[in-house]
Design a protein around this motif. Structure first.
Motif, PDB file in Angstrom:
ATOM      1  N   SER A  74      -1.094  -0.087  31.310  1.00  0.00           N
ATOM      2  CA  SER A  74      -1.546   1.196  32.322  1.00  0.00           C
ATOM      3  C   SER A  74      -0.594   1.287  33.720  1.00  0.00           C
ATOM      4  CB  SER A  74      -2.882   1.143  32.272  1.00  0.00           C
ATOM      5  OG  SER A  74      -3.571   1.413  31.199  1.00  0.00           O
ATOM      6  N   GLY A  75      -0.643  -0.172  34.216  1.00  0.00           N
ATOM      7  CA  GLY A  75      -0.045  -0.095  35.441  1.00  0.00           C
ATOM      8  C   GLY A  75       1.382   0.379  35.621  1.00  0.00           C
ATOM      9  N   ALA A  76       2.262  -0.120  34.373  1.00  0.00           N
ATOM     10  CA  ALA A  76       3.451   0.211  34.177  1.00  0.00           C
ATOM     11  C   ALA A  76       3.982   1.704  34.314  1.00  0.00           C
ATOM     12  CB  ALA A  76       4.223  -0.384  33.136  1.00  0.00           C
ATOM     13  N   LEU A  77       2.774   2.249  33.108  1.00  0.00           N
ATOM     14  CA  LEU A  77       3.172   3.785  32.773  1.00  0.00           C
ATOM     15  C   LEU A  77       2.537   4.701  34.257  1.00  0.00           C
ATOM     16  CD1 LEU A  77       1.014   3.629  29.460  1.00  0.00           C
ATOM     17  CD2 LEU A  77       3.608   3.658  29.995  1.00  0.00           C
ATOM     18  N   GLN A  78       1.868   4.081  35.192  1.00  0.00           N
ATOM     19  CA  GLN A  78       1.353   4.646  36.507  1.00  0.00           C
ATOM     20  C   GLN A  78       2.855   4.579  37.249  1.00  0.00           C
ATOM     21  OE1 GLN A  78      -1.291   2.704  38.858  1.00  0.00           O
ATOM     22  NE2 GLN A  78      -0.295   3.343  40.864  1.00  0.00           N
ATOM     23  N   GLN A  79       3.445   3.555  37.406  1.00  0.00           N
ATOM     24  CA  GLN A  79       4.479   3.426  38.325  1.00  0.00           C
ATOM     25  C   GLN A  79       5.745   4.329  37.725  1.00  0.00           C
ATOM     26  OE1 GLN A  79       5.691  -0.540  38.546  1.00  0.00           O
ATOM     27  NE2 GLN A  79       3.963  -1.045  39.949  1.00  0.00           N
ATOM     28  N   GLN A  80       5.875   4.425  36.470  1.00  0.00           N
ATOM     29  CA  GLN A  80       6.875   5.380  35.699  1.00  0.00           C
ATOM     30  C   GLN A  80       6.678   6.962  36.181  1.00  0.00           C
ATOM     31  OE1 GLN A  80       6.836   4.671  31.590  1.00  0.00           O
ATOM     32  NE2 GLN A  80       7.092   2.778  31.655  1.00  0.00           N
ATOM     33  N   ILE A  81       5.413   7.464  36.123  1.00  0.00           N
ATOM     34  CA  ILE A  81       5.081   8.766  36.453  1.00  0.00           C
ATOM     35  C   ILE A  81       5.182   8.771  38.031  1.00  0.00           C
ATOM     36  CG2 ILE A  81       3.029  10.315  36.579  1.00  0.00           C
ATOM     37  CD1 ILE A  81       1.906   9.000  33.980  1.00  0.00           C
ATOM     38  N   GLN A  97      -5.495   3.165  37.725  1.00  0.00           N
ATOM     39  CA  GLN A  97      -4.250   3.902  37.663  1.00  0.00           C
ATOM     40  C   GLN A  97      -4.446   5.244  37.703  1.00  0.00           C
ATOM     41  OE1 GLN A  97      -5.432   1.450  35.707  1.00  0.00           O
ATOM     42  NE2 GLN A  97      -3.940  -0.471  36.409  1.00  0.00           N
ATOM     43  N   VAL A  98      -5.588   5.767  37.259  1.00  0.00           N
ATOM     44  CA  VAL A  98      -5.569   7.485  37.421  1.00  0.00           C
ATOM     45  C   VAL A  98      -5.949   7.661  38.698  1.00  0.00           C
ATOM     46  CG1 VAL A  98      -6.694   9.248  36.221  1.00  0.00           C
ATOM     47  CG2 VAL A  98      -6.052   7.446  34.798  1.00  0.00           C
ATOM     48  N   ASP A  99      -6.967   6.940  39.122  1.00  0.00           N
ATOM     49  CA  ASP A  99      -7.224   7.055  40.562  1.00  0.00           C
ATOM     50  C   ASP A  99      -5.897   7.407  41.633  1.00  0.00           C
ATOM     51  OD1 ASP A  99      -9.842   7.247  39.808  1.00  0.00           O
ATOM     52  OD2 ASP A  99     -10.539   5.115  40.497  1.00  0.00           O
ATOM     53  N   ALA A 100      -5.097   6.321  41.450  1.00  0.00           N
ATOM     54  CA  ALA A 100      -4.035   6.276  42.201  1.00  0.00           C
ATOM     55  C   ALA A 100      -3.110   7.719  42.120  1.00  0.00           C
ATOM     56  CB  ALA A 100      -3.205   4.978  41.739  1.00  0.00           C
ATOM     57  N   LEU A 101      -2.853   8.049  40.854  1.00  0.00           N
ATOM     58  CA  LEU A 101      -2.123   9.323  40.660  1.00  0.00           C
ATOM     59  C   LEU A 101      -2.833  10.428  41.312  1.00  0.00           C
ATOM     60  CD1 LEU A 101      -0.699   8.761  37.088  1.00  0.00           C
ATOM     61  CD2 LEU A 101       0.498   8.371  39.188  1.00  0.00           C
ATOM     62  N   GLU A 102      -4.141  10.522  41.077  1.00  0.00           N
ATOM     63  CA  GLU A 102      -4.938  11.547  41.484  1.00  0.00           C
ATOM     64  C   GLU A 102      -4.982  11.476  43.226  1.00  0.00           C
ATOM     65  OE1 GLU A 102      -8.995  13.657  40.255  1.00  0.00           O
ATOM     66  OE2 GLU A 102      -9.165  11.421  40.468  1.00  0.00           O
ATOM     67  N   THR A 103      -5.026  10.539  43.913  1.00  0.00           N
ATOM     68  CA  THR A 103      -4.948  10.396  45.186  1.00  0.00           C
ATOM     69  C   THR A 103      -3.680  10.676  45.829  1.00  0.00           C
ATOM     70  OG1 THR A 103      -6.411   8.413  45.160  1.00  0.00           O
ATOM     71  CG2 THR A 103      -5.031   8.895  47.277  1.00  0.00           C
ATOM     72  N   LYS A 104      -2.492  10.726  44.986  1.00  0.00           N
ATOM     73  CA  LYS A 104      -1.043  11.187  45.414  1.00  0.00           C
ATOM     74  C   LYS A 104      -0.850  12.497  45.063  1.00  0.00           C
ATOM     75  CE  LYS A 104       0.605   6.343  45.344  1.00  0.00           C
ATOM     76  NZ  LYS A 104       1.687   5.529  44.646  1.00  0.00           N
ATOM     77  N   LEU A 106      -0.751  13.751  42.061  1.00  0.00           N
ATOM     78  CA  LEU A 106       0.249  14.082  40.754  1.00  0.00           C
ATOM     79  C   LEU A 106      -0.554  14.477  39.525  1.00  0.00           C
ATOM     80  CD1 LEU A 106       2.426  10.814  41.271  1.00  0.00           C
ATOM     81  CD2 LEU A 106       2.743  13.206  41.957  1.00  0.00           C
ATOM     82  N   LEU A 107      -1.919  14.590  39.619  1.00  0.00           N
ATOM     83  CA  LEU A 107      -2.703  15.044  38.424  1.00  0.00           C
ATOM     84  C   LEU A 107      -2.969  16.779  38.513  1.00  0.00           C
ATOM     85  CD1 LEU A 107      -4.938  12.073  37.987  1.00  0.00           C
ATOM     86  CD2 LEU A 107      -2.766  12.352  36.952  1.00  0.00           C
ATOM     87  N   LEU A 108      -3.058  17.159  37.605  1.00  0.00           N
ATOM     88  CA  LEU A 108      -3.488  18.432  37.362  1.00  0.00           C
ATOM     89  C   LEU A 108      -5.139  18.588  37.740  1.00  0.00           C
ATOM     90  CD1 LEU A 108      -2.539  21.652  36.731  1.00  0.00           C
ATOM     91  CD2 LEU A 108      -3.376  21.446  34.463  1.00  0.00           C
ATOM     92  N   SER A 109      -5.455  19.503  38.618  1.00  0.00           N
ATOM     93  CA  SER A 109      -6.814  19.560  38.981  1.00  0.00           C
ATOM     94  C   SER A 109      -7.815  19.960  37.990  1.00  0.00           C
ATOM     95  CB  SER A 109      -6.831  20.588  40.300  1.00  0.00           C
ATOM     96  OG  SER A 109      -8.433  20.702  40.776  1.00  0.00           O
ATOM     97  N   VAL A 230      -3.963  15.535  32.695  1.00  0.00           N
ATOM     98  CA  VAL A 230      -2.564  16.255  32.594  1.00  0.00           C
ATOM     99  C   VAL A 230      -1.902  15.952  33.985  1.00  0.00           C
ATOM    100  CG1 VAL A 230      -1.546  18.483  32.356  1.00  0.00           C
ATOM    101  CG2 VAL A 230      -3.667  17.732  31.089  1.00  0.00           C
ATOM    102  N   ILE A 231      -0.769  15.746  33.705  1.00  0.00           N
ATOM    103  CA  ILE A 231       0.062  15.571  34.836  1.00  0.00           C
ATOM    104  C   ILE A 231       0.517  16.885  35.406  1.00  0.00           C
ATOM    105  CG2 ILE A 231       2.465  14.499  35.820  1.00  0.00           C
ATOM    106  CD1 ILE A 231       0.393  12.572  34.624  1.00  0.00           C
ATOM    107  N   LYS A 232       0.370  16.892  36.716  1.00  0.00           N
ATOM    108  CA  LYS A 232       0.649  18.098  37.462  1.00  0.00           C
ATOM    109  C   LYS A 232       2.095  18.872  37.353  1.00  0.00           C
ATOM    110  CE  LYS A 232      -0.122  20.054  42.030  1.00  0.00           C
ATOM    111  NZ  LYS A 232      -0.485  19.856  43.683  1.00  0.00           N
ATOM    112  N   GLY A 233       3.294  17.772  37.300  1.00  0.00           N
ATOM    113  CA  GLY A 233       4.433  18.297  37.171  1.00  0.00           C
ATOM    114  C   GLY A 233       4.781  18.853  35.580  1.00  0.00           C
ATOM    115  N   SER A 234       3.734  18.778  34.544  1.00  0.00           N
ATOM    116  CA  SER A 234       4.302  18.987  33.377  1.00  0.00           C
ATOM    117  C   SER A 234       4.718  20.410  33.146  1.00  0.00           C
ATOM    118  CB  SER A 234       2.963  18.987  32.353  1.00  0.00           C
ATOM    119  OG  SER A 234       3.039  19.293  31.277  1.00  0.00           O
TER     120      SER A 234
END
Length: 264
Positions: A74-81, A97-104, A106-109, A230-234
């Motif tokens: 999960s950590g490696a995938l987070q970094q890739q995204i 890992q999902v919290d980190a992407l949300e904070t940045k 990068l996730l679709l609201s 879902v990733i915001k940049g999808s």
């Protein structure tokens, strides 16, 4: 009569004939049929078999949606995204890992949900005897303990928490053999490269070469949850949303339970 007028009258006549005999007119209708789409799902390694079965089920009715999986820690995938790797959906084996992407951002609201839960177990090879608890990891006959790299592998993080709460960590940490994902931990025990390992209950269930010694008390570690978003940049947000909806449906839940996941 001019040629254009003649063609116009002929067109009207043909249309009227088609309607009279019950045949539909063939005209372009935007949005009626979905165009082909491809989505990439970056997912924790422990979900591999379940997600492959779910993909097969989904594409029975959505053959125009191509799903590709990227399995890993999960950590490696987070970094890739974070670094811009193609991904439409992220499914982690931990909230961190999902919290980190949300904070940045990068996730679709509004797309985040919890897919399933799991349990943590201590495993040994089928022919190993005399190991009945985490306390036995201090025994001299246990030379190597396979565990996920805690910084990137949630199963390793949970394993560390268990050993620390049992006051065993300092006694056994010199025996650790780290895996880059939970399946590497499983493989180390299967091959005999480690005498014991800490994995998810679902991983142990996939192998006939290992046995579960004990399931960790859930009070000894953080809740094991699999959040997805879902990733915001999808580039295929509509298709990604549809697959997430299927993942949270009854058919997918049946598959997840089959592989030992806990589904609410």
């Amino acid at each position: 009569m001019k040629r254009r007028q003649i063609l116009g009258f002929l067109g009207i006549a043909v249309a009227g004939l088609l309607l009279a005999i019950g045949l539909p007119l063939v005209t372009p209708s935007p949005g009626v049929a979905q165009s082909n789409a491809s989505i990439v799902v970056s997912a924790a390694s422990s979900l591999k078999e379940a997600l492959q079965d779910i993909k097969t089920l989904y594409q029975q009715s959505k053959s125009n949606i191509n799903i590709s999986y990227n399995f890993g820690a999960s950590g490696a995938l987070q970094q890739q995204i974070e670094q811009g790797a193609p991904a439409d959906i992220f499914i982690s084996a931990a909230k961190k890992q999902v919290d980190a992407l949300e904070t940045k951002g990068l996730l679709l609201s509004g797309s985040r949900i919890n897919l399933a839960n799991n349990r943590l177990v201590l495993i040994v090879a089928q022919d190993v005897v005399g190991i009945t608890s985490f306390n036995n990891l201090t025994d001299s006959k246990i030379k190597k303990i396979a565990i996920g790299e805690p910084r990137s592998v949630p199963a390793g993080q949970y394993g560390e928490e268990v050993l620390k709460n049992l006051k065993l960590y300092d006694q056994v940490k010199s025996k650790f053999v780290f895996g880059n994902n939970v399946r590497q931990v499983l493989a180390a025990v299967e091959s005999g490269n480690a005498q014991a390992g800490i994995v998810y209950a679902t991983d142990a269930k996939t192998s006939n070469k290992v046995k579960v010694v004990v399931t960790a008390d859930e009070k000894l570690h953080s809740p094991i949850v699999y959040p997805l978003a879902v990733i915001k940049g999808s580039k295929n947000i509509s298709a990604a949303r549809q697959f997430v909806q299927f993942l949270s449906g009854s058919q997918s839940k049946t598959v997840l339970r089959k592989y030992g996941f806990i589904v609410r």
